[in-house]
Design a protein around this motif. Structure first.
Motif, mmCIF file in Angstrom:
data_model
loop_
_atom_site.group_PDB
_atom_site.id
_atom_site.type_symbol
_atom_site.label_atom_id
_atom_site.label_comp_id
_atom_site.label_asym_id
_atom_site.label_seq_id
_atom_site.Cartn_x
_atom_site.Cartn_y
_atom_site.Cartn_z
ATOM 1 N N SER A 178 0.854 -1.184 0.000
ATOM 2 C CA SER A 178 0.000 0.000 0.000
ATOM 3 C C SER A 178 0.892 1.237 0.000
ATOM 4 N N LYS A 179 0.307 2.383 -0.249
ATOM 5 C CA LYS A 179 1.077 3.621 -0.277
ATOM 6 C C LYS A 179 1.753 3.869 1.065
ATOM 7 N N GLU A 180 1.026 3.625 2.152
ATOM 8 C CA GLU A 180 1.581 3.845 3.491
ATOM 9 C C GLU A 180 2.721 2.873 3.777
ATOM 10 N N ASP A 181 2.507 1.594 3.466
ATOM 11 C CA ASP A 181 3.550 0.586 3.710
ATOM 12 C C ASP A 181 4.761 0.809 2.826
ATOM 13 N N ARG A 182 4.511 1.305 1.631
ATOM 14 C CA ARG A 182 5.626 1.572 0.716
ATOM 15 C C ARG A 182 6.572 2.617 1.321
ATOM 16 N N THR A 183 6.017 3.615 1.960
ATOM 17 C CA THR A 183 6.835 4.641 2.607
ATOM 18 C C THR A 183 7.699 4.027 3.701
ATOM 19 N N VAL A 184 7.103 3.134 4.480
ATOM 20 C CA VAL A 184 7.850 2.442 5.534
ATOM 21 C C VAL A 184 8.971 1.601 4.923
ATOM 22 N N MET A 185 8.661 0.901 3.847
ATOM 23 C CA MET A 185 9.642 0.019 3.220
ATOM 24 C C MET A 185 10.824 0.791 2.655
ATOM 25 N N GLU A 186 10.590 1.988 2.145
ATOM 26 C CA GLU A 186 11.695 2.792 1.627
ATOM 27 C C GLU A 186 12.725 3.042 2.725
ATOM 28 N N GLY A 187 12.234 3.312 3.934
ATOM 29 C CA GLY A 187 13.141 3.487 5.062
ATOM 30 C C GLY A 187 13.839 2.192 5.427
ATOM 31 N N ALA A 188 13.111 1.069 5.322
ATOM 32 C CA ALA A 188 13.696 -0.237 5.644
ATOM 33 C C ALA A 188 14.799 -0.611 4.667
ATOM 34 N N PHE A 189 14.631 -0.273 3.399
ATOM 35 C CA PHE A 189 15.670 -0.576 2.411
ATOM 36 C C PHE A 189 16.959 0.176 2.751
ATOM 37 N N GLU A 190 16.815 1.411 3.163
ATOM 38 C CA GLU A 190 17.977 2.217 3.537
ATOM 39 C C GLU A 190 18.664 1.615 4.770
ATOM 40 N N GLU A 191 17.870 1.210 5.745
ATOM 41 C CA GLU A 191 18.458 0.628 6.953
ATOM 42 C C GLU A 191 19.091 -0.729 6.673
ATOM 43 N N ALA A 192 18.473 -1.518 5.804
ATOM 44 C CA ALA A 192 19.058 -2.810 5.447
ATOM 45 C C ALA A 192 20.400 -2.620 4.747
ATOM 46 N N ALA A 193 20.491 -1.606 3.887
ATOM 47 C CA ALA A 193 21.766 -1.300 3.228
ATOM 48 C C ALA A 193 22.820 -0.900 4.253
ATOM 49 N N GLN A 194 22.424 -0.086 5.234
ATOM 50 C CA GLN A 194 23.347 0.294 6.302
ATOM 51 C C GLN A 194 23.780 -0.938 7.101
ATOM 52 N N ALA A 195 22.838 -1.870 7.316
ATOM 53 C CA ALA A 195 23.145 -3.095 8.059
ATOM 54 C C ALA A 195 24.193 -3.935 7.333
ATOM 55 N N VAL A 196 24.079 -4.024 6.012
ATOM 56 C CA VAL A 196 25.077 -4.749 5.230
ATOM 57 C C VAL A 196 26.451 -4.132 5.437
ATOM 58 N N GLU A 197 26.525 -2.818 5.335
ATOM 59 C CA GLU A 197 27.803 -2.130 5.504
ATOM 60 C C GLU A 197 28.397 -2.387 6.887
ATOM 61 N N MET A 198 27.553 -2.360 7.915
ATOM 62 C CA MET A 198 28.039 -2.594 9.274
ATOM 63 C C MET A 198 28.479 -4.040 9.464
ATOM 64 N N MET A 199 27.749 -4.998 8.887
ATOM 65 C CA MET A 199 28.128 -6.405 9.005
ATOM 66 C C MET A 199 29.521 -6.644 8.449
ATOM 67 N N ILE A 200 29.819 -5.999 7.334
ATOM 68 C CA ILE A 200 31.110 -6.212 6.681
ATOM 69 C C ILE A 200 32.220 -5.412 7.343
ATOM 70 N N SER A 201 31.945 -4.181 7.730
ATOM 71 C CA SER A 201 32.999 -3.318 8.269
ATOM 72 C C SER A 201 33.217 -3.485 9.767
ATOM 73 N N GLN A 202 32.138 -3.881 10.509
ATOM 74 C CA GLN A 202 32.262 -3.965 11.966
ATOM 75 C C GLN A 202 31.864 -5.311 12.555
ATOM 76 N N GLY A 203 31.271 -6.179 11.746
ATOM 77 C CA GLY A 203 30.892 -7.499 12.228
ATOM 78 C C GLY A 203 29.395 -7.649 12.416
ATOM 79 N N ALA A 204 28.930 -8.899 12.314
ATOM 80 C CA ALA A 204 27.501 -9.190 12.395
ATOM 81 C C ALA A 204 26.918 -8.870 13.766
ATOM 82 N N ASP A 205 27.681 -9.090 14.833
ATOM 83 C CA ASP A 205 27.164 -8.844 16.184
ATOM 84 C C ASP A 205 26.755 -7.392 16.369
#
Length: 216
Positions: A178-205
């Motif tokens: 939905s339009k509302e959920d899509r807005t939430v997901m856009e933020g989640a995609f950004e955070e997931a990308a940040q999570a990938v960077e942190m997993m590789i640069s600082q570790g999964a923990d």
């Protein structure tokens, strides 16, 4: 002209292949976002892995356009580590064919293969990072486990919300937000990308402590 382009790629940190990676002496990571190819499936719940790869590629300045490993991929660095961003084009249920092909070519350790995918057991926009685990009913992950021969690879689950009781699961994951959920997901995609960077640069923990259970 091609020679100049090759030189510019090397200056920018993009590798030409396996030999350069081995000579560099650094670990290699593969980050694979799962989804289905063709416009028909764009922006559906099942394609959130593709969208996270798109956001990550944009953050890192990587073009995910090279065709190989039954998918599209691009090369770059995160925190000094060489990284392959991969979008399998096999359709979801055969994702393991693409991931295995890339992993074998670059000789990547299984614990350095990060898979990003949708999860209906999590609220819309919620993230959950794990370093191993079963498929949990996700056919893409099931196929990757079969091809890699192990469940011990890290993954980022991106919540897409549970399906309505009377709706077929396949229809639900292939539907759009939905339009509302899509807005939430856009933020989640950004955070997931940040999570990938942190997993590789600082570790999964550290990434798990920062992002697990968080909702964009």
């Amino acid at each position: 002209m091609d020679g100049i382009r090759d030189i510019l790629k090397k200056i920018a940190g993009f590798g030409a292949g396996k030999q350069e990676i081995e000579e560099d002496g650094r670990a290699m990571y593969i980050v694979a976002g799962l989804g289905n190819p063709t416009k028909e499936y764009e922006k559906t719940r099942h394609n959130v892995g593709f969208e996270v790869i798109d956001v990550l590629a944009d953050r890192l300045g990587i073009m995910v356009e090279e065709k190989k490993f039954r998918g599209y991929y691009g090369r770059g660095r995160i925190g000094g580590e060489r990284v392959i961003l991969l979008k399998p084009q096999t359709f979801m249920n055969l994702s393991g064919e693409s991931v295995r092909a890339a992993a074998d070519f670059y000789k990547v350790d299984r614990e350095h293969i990060i898979i990003v995918y949708d999860d209906i057991s999590l609220d819309v926009g919620q993230l959950r990072i794990r370093t191993k685990g079963s498929a949990g009913g996700h056919n893409g992950i099931k196929n990757i486990i079969e091809h890699l021969g192990t469940q011990e690879f890290p993954r980022i689950k991106v919540g897409v919300g549970d399906k309505p009781k009377k709706m077929d699961l396949a229809d639900y994951v292939l539907s759009r937000f939905s339009k509302e959920d899509r807005t939430v997901m856009e933020g989640a995609f950004e955070e997931a990308a940040q999570a990938v960077e942190m997993m590789i640069s600082q570790g999964a923990d550290k990434a798990m402590n920062r992002f697990n259970g968080h909702r964009a």
